[in-house]
Design a protein around this motif. Structure first.
Motif, short mmCIF file in Angstrom:
data_model
loop_
_atom_site.label_atom_id
_atom_site.label_comp_id
_atom_site.label_asym_id
_atom_site.label_seq_id
_atom_site.Cartn_x
_atom_site.Cartn_y
_atom_site.Cartn_z
N THR A 172 -12.48 2.07 -7.42
CA THR A 172 -11.66 3.28 -7.53
C THR A 172 -11.44 3.95 -6.18
OG1 THR A 172 -13.67 4.57 -7.94
CG2 THR A 172 -12.45 3.78 -9.88
N GLN A 173 -11.96 3.34 -5.11
CA GLN A 173 -11.97 4.00 -3.81
C GLN A 173 -11.31 3.15 -2.72
OE1 GLN A 173 -16.33 4.58 -3.80
NE2 GLN A 173 -15.91 6.79 -3.61
N LEU A 174 -10.96 3.83 -1.63
CA LEU A 174 -10.47 3.19 -0.43
C LEU A 174 -11.20 3.79 0.77
CD1 LEU A 174 -6.63 3.40 -1.19
CD2 LEU A 174 -8.03 1.33 -1.31
N SER A 175 -11.10 3.11 1.90
CA SER A 175 -11.69 3.62 3.14
C SER A 175 -10.68 3.42 4.27
CB SER A 175 -13.01 2.91 3.46
OG SER A 175 -13.59 3.44 4.64
N TYR A 176 -9.98 4.50 4.61
CA TYR A 176 -8.96 4.50 5.65
C TYR A 176 -7.90 3.42 5.41
CZ TYR A 176 -12.13 7.72 7.96
OH TYR A 176 -12.94 8.80 8.23
N PRO A 177 -7.11 3.58 4.33
CA PRO A 177 -6.08 2.58 4.02
C PRO A 177 -5.00 2.55 5.09
CG PRO A 177 -5.79 4.54 2.68
CD PRO A 177 -7.10 4.70 3.37
N LYS A 178 -4.42 1.38 5.29
CA LYS A 178 -3.37 1.21 6.30
C LYS A 178 -2.14 0.55 5.67
CE LYS A 178 -5.17 2.90 10.15
NZ LYS A 178 -5.64 2.00 11.21
N GLY A 179 -1.89 -0.75 5.94
CA GLY A 179 -0.66 -1.40 5.53
C GLY A 179 -0.42 -1.34 4.03
N LEU A 180 0.88 -1.23 3.65
CA LEU A 180 1.28 -1.06 2.25
C LEU A 180 2.42 -2.00 1.90
CD1 LEU A 180 1.76 2.73 1.42
CD2 LEU A 180 0.20 1.16 0.31
N PHE A 181 2.43 -2.46 0.67
CA PHE A 181 3.55 -3.23 0.15
C PHE A 181 3.61 -2.97 -1.35
CE2 PHE A 181 6.13 -6.79 -1.15
CZ PHE A 181 6.92 -7.09 -0.05
N VAL A 182 4.82 -2.81 -1.90
CA VAL A 182 5.00 -2.58 -3.33
C VAL A 182 5.99 -3.62 -3.84
CG1 VAL A 182 5.65 -0.92 -5.12
CG2 VAL A 182 4.61 -0.11 -2.99
N ASP A 183 5.60 -4.36 -4.88
CA ASP A 183 6.47 -5.43 -5.36
C ASP A 183 7.43 -4.91 -6.44
OD1 ASP A 183 5.14 -5.42 -7.82
OD2 ASP A 183 4.00 -7.24 -7.42
N THR A 184 8.20 -5.81 -7.03
CA THR A 184 9.24 -5.42 -7.99
C THR A 184 8.67 -4.82 -9.27
OG1 THR A 184 9.27 -7.68 -8.82
CG2 THR A 184 10.91 -7.10 -7.15
#
Length: 335
Positions: A253-265
């Motif tokens: 349920t957690q992240l640590s300093y998220p960076k790159g992103l991509f969202v698909d169809t």
């Protein structure tokens, strides 16, 4: 170093397995693959750029940041942060080609200073570059013989870039904690996410880095210091948390300093969870994510990362990850 705490092999040809058809192509710039919700990726990556340690030769990288995958000519374009240049790498080649900057760290039009992100504008056959150290966004033609860029916007602390199918440019400002949308030629832009000071409220961001814009002009933001990904629907006055948001940590349920992103169809979110050394997938509406490539702890093995940063896919669903402190780009083939 490329950010706050989040800052902190040879090249071979990949054999791909095509498991999807092209379903969306935004402005002929970025092909969005249709990736099934149960897709899996090989856990050992193949180095497709760099991987020879930190350096400034054309077969080396220095703390790379964002990248753009050009499916049309099987090329990846990388913001080579520490070398103050943009380097282009053809699939299977041993060396890249410097296509912008590379003339030391300064602010002349033939120079860059710590670029963090880059995209290809196919309509003008040019690169648009987030020239972070010079607090500007610049355009460089991809035509041969180009020796300098042109300033599009300046005097702003930018980090990430995106462009929608109407050719609006979206840029994250990590000092003002906002994302603005610009018509090409506009110097001021319109706030489309954040802009209410630094904070953790739904109207706020804290050190936004990489961004993604879908076909409906909804904006996804890696809200780095809030350890979450935010989605701001077009015209919305506040965002919604679509990944993380449960404090810094390594639970699903957690992240640590998220960076790159991509969202698909399908609206599935893929995020480089940088200090957890992993790439996560969050299905639309999910309260927790799944790990699709686990770094097995910080390291430089084929199945490890040291601060994954930029992230993208090709038309087949193969995953490309910028491995920041390992000075390389890894490709993980879809199974």
């Amino acid at each position: 170093m490329i950010a706050h705490p989040a800052d902190a092999m040879s090249t071979i040809t990949i054999t791909t397995t095509t498991t999807s058809e092209i379903t969306t192509k935004i402005n002929t710039m970025r092909i969005i693959p249709n990736i099934t919700v149960d897709a899996r990726w090989k856990q050992n990556g193949v180095t497709v750029a760099g991987g020879r340690g930190k350096g400034n030769a054309t077969n080396e990288l220095d703390r790379p940041g964002g990248l753009f995958v050009d499916d049309d000519d099987q090329t990846i374009v990388i913001a080579d942060f520490g070398n103050h240049r943009i380097i282009q790498w053809k699939m299977g080649d041993t060396n890249g080609q410097v296509v912008a900057g590379g003339h030391d760290q300064e602010n002349r039009l033939n120079q860059l200073d710590r670029p963090t992100d880059v995209l290809i504008d196919k309509e003008t056959d040019s690169l648009i570059i987030c020239d972070r150290g010079n607090q500007r966004v610049v355009r460089w033609s991809r035509r041969s013989g180009t020796t300098q860029g042109k300033i599009l916007i300046d005097h702003v602390s930018y980090w990430g870039l995106a462009m929608d199918d109407q050719r609006y440019l979206y840029i994250s400002d990590y000092i003002k904690h906002e994302v603005r949308r610009y018509q090409i030629g506009d110097k001021n832009g319109t706030i489309v996410a954040g802009g209410n000071g630094e904070g953790a409220g739904l109207k706020q961001l804290s050190w936004p880095t990489y961004i993604f814009v879908d076909q409906q002009q909804n904006v996804y933001v890696s809200d780095n210091w809030n350890h979450r990904v935010m989605k701001w629907d077009k015209g919305a006055k506040e965002g919604i948390v679509v990944a993380g948001g449960q404090g810094q940590g390594n639970a699903l349920t957690q992240l640590s300093y998220p960076k790159g992103l991509f969202v698909d169809t399908l609206g599935t979110i893929y995020v480089a969870d940088s200090l957890n050394q992993r790439v996560m997938r969050w299905l639309k509406g999910a309260k927790q994510g799944t790990v699709i490539v686990d770094g097995k702890g910080k390291g430089e093995g084929e199945n490890q990362f040291n601060a994954p940063t930029g992230l993208s896919f090709d038309r087949h669903g193969n995953l490309y990850v910028v491995d920041h402190w390992n000075h390389r780009v890894q490709c993980f083939s879809i199974e």
